[in-house]
Scaffold this motif. Structure first.
Motif, PDB file in Angstrom:
ATOM      1  N   ALA A  31       4.537  -5.838   6.823  1.00 45.69           N
ATOM      2  CA  ALA A  31       3.718  -6.850   7.273  1.00 45.69           C
ATOM      3  C   ALA A  31       3.388  -6.907   8.771  1.00 45.69           C
ATOM      4  CB  ALA A  31       4.490  -8.062   6.690  1.00 45.69           C
ATOM      5  N   ASP A  32       4.328  -6.665   9.433  1.00 43.94           N
ATOM      6  CA  ASP A  32       4.282  -6.255  10.990  1.00 43.94           C
ATOM      7  C   ASP A  32       3.083  -5.509  11.397  1.00 43.94           C
ATOM      8  OD1 ASP A  32       4.842  -7.127  13.606  1.00 43.94           O
ATOM      9  OD2 ASP A  32       5.560  -5.099  13.762  1.00 43.94           O
ATOM     10  N   SER A  35      -0.387  -7.298  10.128  1.00 46.03           N
ATOM     11  CA  SER A  35      -0.857  -8.384  10.832  1.00 46.03           C
ATOM     12  C   SER A  35      -1.585  -7.927  12.496  1.00 46.03           C
ATOM     13  CB  SER A  35       0.255  -9.390  11.453  1.00 46.03           C
ATOM     14  OG  SER A  35       1.343  -8.770  12.129  1.00 46.03           O
ATOM     15  N   LYS A  36      -0.823  -6.921  12.683  1.00 47.80           N
ATOM     16  CA  LYS A  36      -1.365  -6.388  14.025  1.00 47.80           C
ATOM     17  C   LYS A  36      -3.039  -5.668  13.823  1.00 47.80           C
ATOM     18  CE  LYS A  36       2.807  -5.085  16.344  1.00 47.80           C
ATOM     19  NZ  LYS A  36       3.988  -3.938  16.357  1.00 47.80           N
ATOM     20  N   ILE A  39      -5.414  -8.972  13.128  1.00 47.58           N
ATOM     21  CA  ILE A  39      -5.753  -9.834  14.259  1.00 47.58           C
ATOM     22  C   ILE A  39      -6.851  -8.838  14.915  1.00 47.58           C
ATOM     23  CG2 ILE A  39      -3.683 -11.125  14.646  1.00 47.58           C
ATOM     24  CD1 ILE A  39      -2.739  -9.362  16.645  1.00 47.58           C
ATOM     25  N   ASN A  83       0.272 -19.298  14.065  1.00 45.60           N
ATOM     26  CA  ASN A  83       1.129 -18.729  12.680  1.00 45.60           C
ATOM     27  C   ASN A  83       0.742 -19.272  11.456  1.00 45.60           C
ATOM     28  OD1 ASN A  83       3.131 -17.122  13.933  1.00 45.60           O
ATOM     29  ND2 ASN A  83       4.797 -18.802  13.930  1.00 45.60           N
ATOM     30  N   ILE A  86      -2.386 -16.741  10.971  1.00 45.91           N
ATOM     31  CA  ILE A  86      -2.134 -15.405  10.939  1.00 45.91           C
ATOM     32  C   ILE A  86      -1.338 -15.150   9.495  1.00 45.91           C
ATOM     33  CG2 ILE A  86      -0.645 -13.323  11.666  1.00 45.91           C
ATOM     34  CD1 ILE A  86      -1.216 -14.641  14.557  1.00 45.91           C
ATOM     35  N   HIS A  87      -0.307 -16.162   9.218  1.00 47.86           N
ATOM     36  CA  HIS A  87       0.335 -15.950   7.889  1.00 47.86           C
ATOM     37  C   HIS A  87      -0.329 -15.977   6.630  1.00 47.86           C
ATOM     38  CE1 HIS A  87       4.512 -17.199  10.467  1.00 47.86           C
ATOM     39  NE2 HIS A  87       3.816 -16.080  10.568  1.00 47.86           N
ATOM     40  N   VAL A  90      -2.104 -12.592   6.403  1.00 50.45           N
ATOM     41  CA  VAL A  90      -1.347 -11.531   5.955  1.00 50.45           C
ATOM     42  C   VAL A  90      -0.786 -11.586   4.490  1.00 50.45           C
ATOM     43  CG1 VAL A  90       1.291 -10.452   6.082  1.00 50.45           C
ATOM     44  CG2 VAL A  90      -0.203 -11.175   8.025  1.00 50.45           C
ATOM     45  N   ASP A  93      -3.774 -10.456   2.434  1.00 46.79           N
ATOM     46  CA  ASP A  93      -3.865  -9.102   2.580  1.00 46.79           C
ATOM     47  C   ASP A  93      -2.789  -8.321   1.615  1.00 46.79           C
ATOM     48  OD1 ASP A  93      -5.299  -6.644   4.156  1.00 46.79           O
ATOM     49  OD2 ASP A  93      -3.025  -6.457   4.725  1.00 46.79           O
ATOM     50  N   THR A 110       9.318  -7.308   6.052  1.00 46.02           N
ATOM     51  CA  THR A 110       8.931  -8.089   7.039  1.00 46.02           C
ATOM     52  C   THR A 110      10.156  -8.745   7.792  1.00 46.02           C
ATOM     53  OG1 THR A 110       7.783 -10.075   7.661  1.00 46.02           O
ATOM     54  CG2 THR A 110       8.419 -10.225   5.537  1.00 46.02           C
ATOM     55  N   CYS A 116       8.330 -17.265   7.558  1.00 46.93           N
ATOM     56  CA  CYS A 116       6.718 -17.461   7.431  1.00 46.93           C
ATOM     57  C   CYS A 116       6.592 -17.974   6.004  1.00 46.93           C
ATOM     58  CB  CYS A 116       6.103 -16.053   7.572  1.00 46.93           C
ATOM     59  SG  CYS A 116       6.307 -14.840   6.728  1.00 46.93           S
TER      60      CYS A 116
END
Length: 193
Positions: A31-32, A35-36, A39, A83, A86-87, A90, A93, A110, A116
């Motif tokens: 998940a990290d 998210s990168k 964005i 958040n 973004i959350h 994710v 996705d 995550t 989250c």
């Protein structure tokens, strides 16, 4: 398909545990990393971040992460708003990723699974634990940071005991018990459920 969430505090070794799951044939979503990626590639997410943080939050090199960090960590309300865009991106996705997997069990790694709301998107949660001393030593070696810097980061995370209470399974990654038998047992239990 069974969806497994893997979480743990900084230095607990959740990435190592996730890699063992991968080696055992369990596709694992990071998940990290997602998210990168999102964005920088998801146009609707980029537009939402620009609305919140200003058009100049993206430079010709991409997202100005340093500036974003300065803005959101000094403004709790803004952090919540960021958040909140973004959350869900994710989560969506992850859902799309799961739809493309053929395995009976998949996993999502995550650090902020509970924070989250990712626990709503998985069937079982595994928390990877280690003693505070072990976690600090691992992070000092990995991040070339002081114990004080690492402890400051740990204080800002959900307490390890709280994560354990909210989890279905716990993996002890303190070096006292081998990881492989613990992970295989979890896979067997999930597969039979």
């Amino acid at each position: 398909m069974k969806r497994l969430g893997i979480t743990g505090g900084i230095g607990s070794g959740k990435s190592v545990v996730s890699e063992v799951f991968r080696c055992l044939g369990i596709p694992t979503y990071d998940a990290d990393s997602a998210s990168k990626r999102l964005i920088t590639t998801d146009e609707s997410l980029k537009q939402a971040l620009k609305r919140l943080l200003g058009d100049d939050i993206y430079t010709h090199e991409g997202l100005d992460k340093k500036r974003m960090a300065q803005l959101i960590f000094n403004d709790e309300q803004l952090l919540k708003q960021v958040n909140a865009v973004i959350h869900p991106a994710v989560f969506n996705d992850f859902k799309n990723w799961c739809d493309n997997q053929k395995a009976q069990v998949v996993a999502c790694e995550t650090a902020i699974l509970f924070e989250c709301g990712m626990e709503k998107h998985v069937d079982h949660v595994v928390t990877v634990t280690a003693s505070l001393q072990t976690r600090v030593e691992r992070c000092m070696a990995r991040d070339h940071a002081t114990a004080e810097q690492i402890n400051a980061r740990i204080v800002n995370q959900m307490d390890q005991e709280e994560k354990v209470k909210r989890s279905h399974f716990v993996i002890d990654n303190d070096g006292n018990r081998p990881l492989l038998p613990q992970i295989k047992e979890i896979i067997e239990r999930i597969s039979m459920a």
